[in-house]
Design a protein around this motif. Structure first.
Motif, short mmCIF file in Angstrom:
data_model
loop_
_atom_site.label_atom_id
_atom_site.label_comp_id
_atom_site.label_asym_id
_atom_site.label_seq_id
_atom_site.Cartn_x
_atom_site.Cartn_y
_atom_site.Cartn_z
N HIS A 103 13.78 43.34 38.32
CA HIS A 103 15.23 43.35 36.99
C HIS A 103 15.48 42.12 36.36
CE1 HIS A 103 17.34 45.67 39.81
NE2 HIS A 103 17.44 44.51 41.24
N TRP B 155 12.42 37.84 38.98
CA TRP B 155 13.30 38.11 38.41
C TRP B 155 12.43 37.59 37.13
CZ3 TRP B 155 18.40 40.62 37.37
CH2 TRP B 155 19.53 40.35 38.98
N LEU C 133 16.68 39.32 33.39
CA LEU C 133 17.86 38.58 33.20
C LEU C 133 17.61 37.45 32.15
CD1 LEU C 133 20.48 36.55 34.65
CD2 LEU C 133 18.74 35.43 35.68
N VAL D 61 13.14 36.31 33.96
CA VAL D 61 13.89 35.82 33.51
C VAL D 61 13.90 34.74 31.91
CG1 VAL D 61 15.61 33.31 34.05
CG2 VAL D 61 14.63 35.21 35.58
N PHE E 168 16.42 32.60 40.05
CA PHE E 168 15.95 33.72 39.46
C PHE E 168 14.49 33.56 40.12
CE2 PHE E 168 20.92 33.67 38.80
CZ PHE E 168 20.97 34.94 39.27
N PHE F 218 18.55 43.96 29.70
CA PHE F 218 18.98 43.57 30.49
C PHE F 218 19.73 44.22 31.70
CE2 PHE F 218 18.62 40.48 26.00
CZ PHE F 218 17.51 39.83 26.95
N ALA G 139 21.28 42.02 33.90
CA ALA G 139 22.17 40.98 33.55
C ALA G 139 22.42 40.13 32.38
CB ALA G 139 22.59 40.63 35.27
N SER H 174 17.89 29.38 36.34
CA SER H 174 16.70 30.30 35.94
C SER H 174 15.36 30.10 36.68
CB SER H 174 16.01 29.93 34.86
OG SER H 174 15.07 28.59 34.43
#
Length: 266
Positions: A137, A165, A139, A167, A160, A187, A189, A157
């Motif tokens: 994922h 993630w 972000l 980031v 995450f 992205f 999210a 951050s």
């Protein structure tokens, strides 16, 4: 947001130490002897007294602030606990001292910059504390346009990243840069930290348009930051989830809202 009572007088200054700022000496209950002298007998919760010690250390200098964190680690505190139970309430305490005129803007800025530097200094160690595998994922974390502070966003951050993630952190200087960054890449999210009410009206108009322009039709957008704690009702008109949670809870909430990735190799 927590409020703190600082009415207990400060103990006398030890010989040879630089005096604390006048505003702090009038209302601080914790002594100034910090560097190399912070020690704790066994692990316990980080209470107000210890948070005040960190605040004073940040006013004295970065080395003093590091010594407090080292002391907490010797006490057995994890960096996650230090971040959420120590650094976060310390930032709020400094803000309270400024709002009550115990600190001027310059002292508040210097102390806050030392807090943020602590996050950078301990980043590598923090990311190795209970790391998770990459989850695929991505972000984007942004402040509102023209924001002056980004420490909370950087801390978020880090949580995450540790959760797997990818980031990107951005501090847009104006609305044009905010719009460009929002649609600059794919992205999964987008999180927006809102510190003031200056751009709420603009965000009400912008977010539906930017979501529609995104390549990801399932883009998850959430807002947090000081306004989410102080006045969450003001954010209810935004095309985004309002998350007034600490960093670990925010990571869990956002991750649970993501669709499961399909292994293309099967």
């Amino acid at each position: 947001m927590a409020k703190f009572n600082l009415e207990t007088p400060s103990p006398p200054m030890a010989p040879g130490h630089s005096p604390l700022p006048e505003a702090l000496r009038r209302g601080s209950p914790v002594g100034p002897r910090l560097v190399g002298g912070t020690s704790f007998a066994g692990k316990s919760a980080l209470d107000l007294a210890q948070i005040q010690i960190l605040a004073q250390a940040c006013l004295q200098g970065l080395d003093a602030a590091r010594q407090v964190v080292f002391g907490w680690q010797r006490q057995g505190q994890s960096l996650e606990d230090i971040y959420t139970q120590g650094i976060t309430p310390c930032a709020r305490l400094l803000g309270d001292w400024w709002c009550s005129d115990r600190l001027d803007f310059a002292m508040t800025t210097i102390a806050s910059s030392h807090l943020q530097q602590l996050l950078h200094d301990f980043s590598g160690e923090f990311l190795q504390e209970s790391p998770q595998a990459a989850n695929g994922h991505s972000l984007l974390l942004m402040t509102e346009p023209g924001a002056q502070h980004s420490m909370g966003l950087f801390m978020l951050s880090e949580f995450f990243k540790r959760a797997g993630w990818l980031v990107t952190v951005a501090v847009p200087q104006d609305v044009s840069e905010f719009k460009r960054l929002f649609v600059s890449d794919w992205f999964d999210a987008v999180g927006i930290s809102v510190s003031t009410d200056r751009h709420i009206r603009s965000l009400e108009v912008l977010l539906p348009l930017l979501r529609a322009a995104s390549d990801n039709l399932d883009l998850q957008v959430f807002v947090g930051g000081p306004m989410a704690y102080l006045d969450p009702d003001r954010l209810q008109g935004l095309a985004a989830r309002v998350l007034a949670e600490d960093a670990p809870a925010t990571v869990i909430s956002v991750t649970r809202g993501m669709p499961r990735l399909i292994d293309q190799t099967l």
